[in-house]
Design a protein around this motif. Structure first.
Motif, PDB file in Angstrom:
ATOM      1  N   MET A 238       0.809  -1.204   0.000  1.00 20.41           N
ATOM      2  CA  MET A 238       0.000   0.000   0.000  1.00 20.41           C
ATOM      3  C   MET A 238       0.850   1.264   0.000  1.00 20.41           C
ATOM      4  O   MET A 238       0.367   2.360   0.254  1.00 20.41           O
ATOM      5  CB  MET A 238      -1.032  -0.016   1.107  1.00 20.41           C
ATOM      6  N   GLN A 240       2.005   2.898  -2.546  1.00 18.70           N
ATOM      7  CA  GLN A 240       1.553   3.899  -3.515  1.00 18.70           C
ATOM      8  C   GLN A 240       0.319   4.645  -3.039  1.00 18.70           C
ATOM      9  O   GLN A 240       0.148   5.818  -3.325  1.00 18.70           O
ATOM     10  CB  GLN A 240       1.251   3.234  -4.856  1.00 18.70           C
ATOM     11  N   LEU A 241      -0.541   3.929  -2.298  1.00 23.12           N
ATOM     12  CA  LEU A 241      -1.732   4.591  -1.773  1.00 23.12           C
ATOM     13  C   LEU A 241      -1.347   5.676  -0.781  1.00 23.12           C
ATOM     14  O   LEU A 241      -1.926   6.762  -0.766  1.00 23.12           O
ATOM     15  CB  LEU A 241      -2.653   3.573  -1.088  1.00 23.12           C
ATOM     16  N   ALA A 242      -0.350   5.357   0.048  1.00 27.49           N
ATOM     17  CA  ALA A 242       0.089   6.350   1.029  1.00 27.49           C
ATOM     18  C   ALA A 242       0.867   7.471   0.342  1.00 27.49           C
ATOM     19  O   ALA A 242       0.671   8.651   0.643  1.00 27.49           O
ATOM     20  CB  ALA A 242       0.944   5.678   2.093  1.00 27.49           C
ATOM     21  N   TYR A 243       1.729   7.095  -0.582  1.00 24.59           N
ATOM     22  CA  TYR A 243       2.554   8.082  -1.278  1.00 24.59           C
ATOM     23  C   TYR A 243       1.712   9.172  -1.928  1.00 24.59           C
ATOM     24  O   TYR A 243       2.076  10.332  -1.950  1.00 24.59           O
ATOM     25  CB  TYR A 243       3.363   7.404  -2.388  1.00 24.59           C
ATOM     26  N   SER A 244       0.583   8.765  -2.529  1.00 24.92           N
ATOM     27  CA  SER A 244      -0.146   9.726  -3.352  1.00 24.92           C
ATOM     28  C   SER A 244      -1.057  10.632  -2.525  1.00 24.92           C
ATOM     29  O   SER A 244      -1.810  11.414  -3.093  1.00 24.92           O
ATOM     30  CB  SER A 244      -0.949   8.988  -4.420  1.00 24.92           C
ATOM     31  N   ARG A 245      -1.001  10.512  -1.206  1.00 16.72           N
ATOM     32  CA  ARG A 245      -1.892  11.351  -0.408  1.00 16.72           C
ATOM     33  C   ARG A 245      -1.209  12.623   0.079  1.00 16.72           C
ATOM     34  O   ARG A 245      -0.010  12.788  -0.062  1.00 16.72           O
ATOM     35  CB  ARG A 245      -2.470  10.546   0.744  1.00 16.72           C
ATOM     36  N   LYS A 246      -2.020  13.493   0.646  1.00 12.99           N
ATOM     37  CA  LYS A 246      -1.558  14.859   0.889  1.00 12.99           C
ATOM     38  C   LYS A 246      -0.544  14.994   2.020  1.00 12.99           C
ATOM     39  O   LYS A 246       0.339  15.843   1.983  1.00 12.99           O
ATOM     40  CB  LYS A 246      -2.787  15.723   1.209  1.00 12.99           C
ATOM     41  N   ILE A 247      -0.677  14.172   3.037  1.00 10.58           N
ATOM     42  CA  ILE A 247       0.106  14.339   4.264  1.00 10.58           C
ATOM     43  C   ILE A 247       1.594  14.547   3.962  1.00 10.58           C
ATOM     44  O   ILE A 247       2.142  13.965   3.036  1.00 10.58           O
ATOM     45  CB  ILE A 247      -0.096  13.116   5.180  1.00 10.58           C
ATOM     46  N   SER A 248       2.239  15.403   4.752  1.00 12.17           N
ATOM     47  CA  SER A 248       3.662  15.648   4.492  1.00 12.17           C
ATOM     48  C   SER A 248       4.482  14.486   5.053  1.00 12.17           C
ATOM     49  O   SER A 248       4.111  13.854   6.036  1.00 12.17           O
ATOM     50  CB  SER A 248       4.096  16.959   5.133  1.00 12.17           C
ATOM     51  N   LEU A 252       4.148  12.465   8.662  1.00 13.01           N
ATOM     52  CA  LEU A 252       3.867  11.020   8.686  1.00 13.01           C
ATOM     53  C   LEU A 252       4.962  10.252   9.417  1.00 13.01           C
ATOM     54  O   LEU A 252       4.700   9.458  10.319  1.00 13.01           O
ATOM     55  CB  LEU A 252       3.712  10.494   7.257  1.00 13.01           C
ATOM     56  N   ARG A 398       9.014   8.704  -2.389  1.00 12.81           N
ATOM     57  CA  ARG A 398       7.638   9.008  -2.726  1.00 12.81           C
ATOM     58  C   ARG A 398       7.530   9.696  -4.075  1.00 12.81           C
ATOM     59  O   ARG A 398       6.595   9.472  -4.835  1.00 12.81           O
ATOM     60  CB  ARG A 398       7.166   9.954  -1.622  1.00 12.81           C
ATOM     61  N   LYS A 399       8.523  10.530  -4.363  1.00 11.55           N
ATOM     62  CA  LYS A 399       8.506  11.246  -5.635  1.00 11.55           C
ATOM     63  C   LYS A 399       9.175  10.448  -6.738  1.00 11.55           C
ATOM     64  O   LYS A 399       9.305  10.922  -7.861  1.00 11.55           O
ATOM     65  CB  LYS A 399       9.265  12.570  -5.490  1.00 11.55           C
TER      66      LYS A 399
ATOM     67  N   THR B  51       2.429  12.137  -9.184  1.00  9.90           N
ATOM     68  CA  THR B  51       3.660  12.585  -8.493  1.00  9.90           C
ATOM     69  C   THR B  51       4.491  11.442  -7.914  1.00  9.90           C
ATOM     70  O   THR B  51       5.316  11.667  -7.044  1.00  9.90           O
ATOM     71  CB  THR B  51       3.407  13.602  -7.350  1.00  9.90           C
ATOM     72  N   LEU B  52       4.289  10.240  -8.392  1.00 13.00           N
ATOM     73  CA  LEU B  52       5.089   9.133  -7.866  1.00 13.00           C
ATOM     74  C   LEU B  52       6.344   8.891  -8.702  1.00 13.00           C
ATOM     75  O   LEU B  52       7.188   8.085  -8.337  1.00 13.00           O
ATOM     76  CB  LEU B  52       4.265   7.842  -7.814  1.00 13.00           C
ATOM     77  N   GLN B  54       9.339  10.907 -11.361  1.00 12.22           N
ATOM     78  CA  GLN B  54       9.887  12.164 -11.855  1.00 12.22           C
ATOM     79  C   GLN B  54      10.006  12.090 -13.364  1.00 12.22           C
ATOM     80  O   GLN B  54      10.520  11.124 -13.898  1.00 12.22           O
ATOM     81  CB  GLN B  54      11.284  12.376 -11.274  1.00 12.22           C
ATOM     82  N   ARG B  74      -1.143  16.452  -4.891  1.00 13.28           N
ATOM     83  CA  ARG B  74      -1.607  15.273  -4.160  1.00 13.28           C
ATOM     84  C   ARG B  74      -2.964  15.507  -3.519  1.00 13.28           C
ATOM     85  O   ARG B  74      -3.777  14.591  -3.414  1.00 13.28           O
ATOM     86  CB  ARG B  74      -0.601  14.889  -3.071  1.00 13.28           C
ATOM     87  N   SER B  85      -2.655  -3.109  -2.393  1.00 12.23           N
ATOM     88  CA  SER B  85      -3.460  -3.763  -1.383  1.00 12.23           C
ATOM     89  C   SER B  85      -3.469  -2.834  -0.185  1.00 12.23           C
ATOM     90  O   SER B  85      -2.983  -1.701  -0.284  1.00 12.23           O
ATOM     91  CB  SER B  85      -2.885  -5.129  -1.035  1.00 12.23           C
ATOM     92  N   LEU B 102      -4.610  10.333   6.205  1.00 12.24           N
ATOM     93  CA  LEU B 102      -3.419  10.703   5.428  1.00 12.24           C
ATOM     94  C   LEU B 102      -3.745  11.807   4.419  1.00 12.24           C
ATOM     95  O   LEU B 102      -2.858  12.510   3.950  1.00 12.24           O
ATOM     96  CB  LEU B 102      -2.831   9.494   4.696  1.00 12.24           C
TER      97      LEU B 102
END
Ligand SMILES: Nc1ncnc2c1ncn2[C@@H]1O[C@H](COP(=O)(O)OP(=O)(O)OP(=O)(O)O)[C@@H](O)[C@H]1O
Ligand SMILES: [Mg+2]
Lengths: 416, 298
Positions: A238, A240-248, A252, A398-399, B51-52, B54, B74, B85, B102
């Protein structure tokens, strides 16, 4: 909010359960087990009251001299220059200087030292009755010159310490503790006992012993929980799910770290509480400081937990592997080894595992107190820096700027 | 703020390997379909938008915001990865709640939104189920719910229909169309049917390049008078396959009905012109850009 979520997430993990059990087990097998008998007030006329380090030139000078001669002949000196054990060998030039010092304090001439070839360290042999006997260390005869004053002797010892590179047994900090152990007198024992009652308020002394034992496991076990937490997103696919969210990333990672440290403290708090009851129960007639164990635990043990957890998070983010456990394991081992020969007050500026395996020795501890404070603050700061670095690496991953260094023993295969 | 994504001259490398070549795309409000076969670069492009990844060169703006401004991008993007998952021991509801945090949502907002979304993706009755106990299709529905959680202006869904049963697939498409009324939705797939049913604008990718961009009807129009059907005896099949692009084959007892694409009317007896569909058009597009499509179906 996030704190409670993270908290719940980790609380029910298997690694945490194992950690929890291990810490509790450490407590009961070590500290709890040691607390069988209370310390009683010493009575006059006892056969022995134990040993104490007390500056006594008549004892210190011959003992230190013999040790230094041994060191010179085997060209091996024990030192803890930055808190870690080091076996020092000297260059020819330094040997010359050391020989001069030895000649001055032992009366052994330079020639005798140089010609002394059949050196053997003191060892053991089995006599005809099957008993173990100690071999006399086989060194030239020492005659300390009458004219040598104690002040001059200590000056020479400082020089010897310099030659060895500092942190040796002959340094100002260590020489008395190493070479000037004397039998405690009744008065000594009584003074110590009164300090135990009045300054340590009983629990203070037990708190040091508690922290000594718990500090050992808390410098290694948190790394397992940290690694398991730090690899959880990847393992659960998960990321990618966390990566794409707003939180800095900073928020986190710091929240996760903070939660982790709080969580890791749970069994420490529980055992500290049990220890408190146990110790207070042993001294029903004295007034004990009911906060001492908690105060000591907070300042002594939290830095251990913070460090091991930070290493776990940083290395896992950096390598996506179990490398953290290896790194922390090695560090822990070195640190334990480093303090192995001085279990009381052995708190160097940089040793991770601060040891004090005794209910006595408040004075030694207080003598080292500044180092202790420095040490604990140092590790707290280092941990926070490591976590800031973790947050930075997390943001890079993340980037997609950085994908982590790979090692052979990966936690899980990289997907998509 | 304008509601569109502008991608200009974007290159992307995996180490030395180039995965995107000079991508130029303008994506407007509504559904946008990204069609391409395995390894075409769909996921790579979508991850770059989320943004995952570059990019190497070029520029991307999302509703006027440059992609480098990650935090803002984001907060207005919902992303459903191709492969994902969640924590196996968390329940459906807890997982959404966690991801909502998040995204910086308040407790109230999360509660309301989660209820609505669970209903919408038909997971309400499974909300106390653990993630590890979900079927593949349920997990994907949970995936779409998490992507919509913070009410993003841009929704990026990477092959969302893979592994769904036909009924769910239709529900899913309808859901996306509803969602797309007030958003930009980018959908990738290699299943032409998904695109046909939902998208107006599409782009076809291959080998990291955009081969074609336009509307579905334009693409189909390109193939007017280039699709034919013919009934042939089985023994000519191999020969036909060698000479033409075959997009369909219906085996009957005496003969086989073959659907073929050709620039010129094939010189076969009994050939009739057929109405092109999107699948034909897609195959023809790949073919006309020099791709090897002799394998048959997509
Ligand atoms: N992490 C990576 N490292 C190196 N190369 C990669 C990586 N991810 C993808 N690629 C390569 O980039 C190209 C495009 O891959 P991508 O995943 O974007 O394709 P896709 O269109 O999403 O394919 P699919 O339909 O199979 O999902 C492929 O050639 C792939 O091998
Ligand atoms: Mg893909």
């Amino acid at each position: 909010m996030l704190f409670f979520k993270e908290y719940k997430k980790m609380l029910f993990s298997l690694t945490f359960l194992i950690y929890f059990i291990a810490v509790i087990a450490m407590y009961f097998t070590q500290f709890h087990n040691d607390c069988k008998e209370a310390i009683y007030e010493p009575l006059p006329g006892q056969e022995s009251y134990g040993m104490i380090a007390k500056e006594t030139p008549d004892i210190l000078m011959p003992a230190a001299t013999e040790s230094l001669v041994n060191g010179y002949l085997s060209d091996s000196y024990t030192a803890y220059p930055i808190g870690f054990y080091k076996n020092v060998h000297l260059s020819e030039k330094k040997k010359q200087k050391m020989a001069e010092i030895i000649t001055e304090i032992s009366g052994i001439s330079k020639e005798d030292l140089d010609n002394f070839t059949n050196y053997e360290e003191g060892g053991f042999y089995i006599d005809e009755n099957g008993g173990m006997m100690q071999l006399e260390s086989n060194i030239p005869e020492i005659n300390i010159p009458k004219a040598l004053t104690y002040e001059r002797f200590r000056e020479l010892m400082r020089k010897a310490d310099d030659i060895i590179g500092g942190g040796s047994e002959y340094s100002d900090e260590n020489i008395v503790g190493n070479f000037s152990l004397v039998q405690k007198t009744y008065e000594d024992a009584l003074t110590e006992y009164n300090k135990f009652l009045n300054e340590d308020k009983i629990t203070g002394a037990y708190a040091r012993l508690f922290c000594d034992y718990m500090g050992i496991v808390l410098a290694i076990l948190p790394v397992f929980v940290a690694v398991s937490l730090a690899s959880l997103d990847k393992k659960s696919r998960m990321e990618q799910l966390a990566y794409s969210r707003k939180i800095s990333s900073v928020k986190l990672i710091f929240t996760r770290y903070f939660t982790l440290v709080v969580l890791l403290l749970i069994p420490v708090a529980i055992t500290a509480l049990i220890a408190n009851f146990k110790v207070c129960g042993m001294y029903p007639n004295n007034s004990a400081d009911i906060f001492a164990i908690f105060k000591y635990s907070a300042s002594w043990l939290i830095p251990n937990i913070m460090t091991a957890a930070a290493v776990g998070m940083l290395m896992t983010e950096l390598t996506s592997s179990l490398l953290a456990i290896f790194v922390q394991g090695v560090w822990w081992f070195i640190s334990i080894f480093a303090s192995a020969n001085g279990l009381t007050g052995s708190i160097g500026k940089f040793t991770l595992v601060a040891r004090h395996n005794s209910l006595y020795g408040l004075d030694t501890f207080m003598n080292n107190f500044n180092d202790f404070v420095f040490n604990r603050i140092f590790y707290t700061v280092i941990s926070i820096i490591a976590i800031a670095l973790t947050a930075f690496i997390y943001e890079q991953k993340r980037k997609g700027i950085f994908n982590g260094y790979s090692f052979r023993f990966k936690i899980s295969k990289h997907k998509s | 703020m304008e509601n569109k994504i502008e991608i200009k001259n974007v290159d992307k490398f995996y180490g030395k390997k180039q995965a995107l070549y000079k991508i130029n795309l303008t994506i407007n409000q509504g559904m946008f379909g990204l069609l391409g076969r395995n390894g075409a670069g769909k996921t790579t492009l979508m991850k770059t938008l989320a943004t995952l990844h570059q990019k190497k060169n070029g520029s991307i703006t999302v509703c006027g915001v440059p992609i480098e401004n990650t935090k803002e991008i984001r907060s207005m993007t919902g992303y459903l990865p191709q492969d994902f998952s969640m924590y196996p021991t968390m329940t459906v509801e807890e997982s959404l709640d966690y991801l909502g945090i998040l995204s910086g949502m308040t407790k109230d907002a999360r509660q309301k939104r989660i209820d609505v979304l669970l209903k919408r993706v038909n997971l309400t009755e499974h909300k106390h189920k653990k993630v590890k106990a979900l079927s593949g299709g349920m997990k994907r529905r949970l995936g779409i719910a998490q992507a919509l959680l913070h009410d993003p202006r841009v929704l990026i869904v990477d092959e969302p229909t893979a592994g769904l049963d036909p009924e769910e697939r239709i529900r899913f498409r309808n859901l996306l169309c509803e969602v797309a009324e007030e958003r930009i939705v980018i959908l990738s797939t290699h299943i032409v049917g998904d695109i046909e049913a939902t998208c107006e604008d599409i782009a076809i990718m291959n080998n990291g390049r955009i081969l074609w961009q336009g509307t579905v009807s334009e693409l189909i129009h390109n193939t007017d008078n280039k699709v034919f059907t013919v009934n042939v005896n089985k023994k000519y099949l191999t020969q036909i396959k060698k000479n033409y692009i075959v997009t369909g084959m219906l085996v009957q007892s005496e003969y086989t009905t073959v659907r073929i694409i050709s620039d010129m009317k094939p010189d076969i007896q009994g050939v009739t012109t057929a109405e092109p569909n999107l699948e034909d058009a897609y195959m023809y597009c790949l073919y006309s850009h020099g791709c090897d499509v002799s394998g048959g179906a997509v």
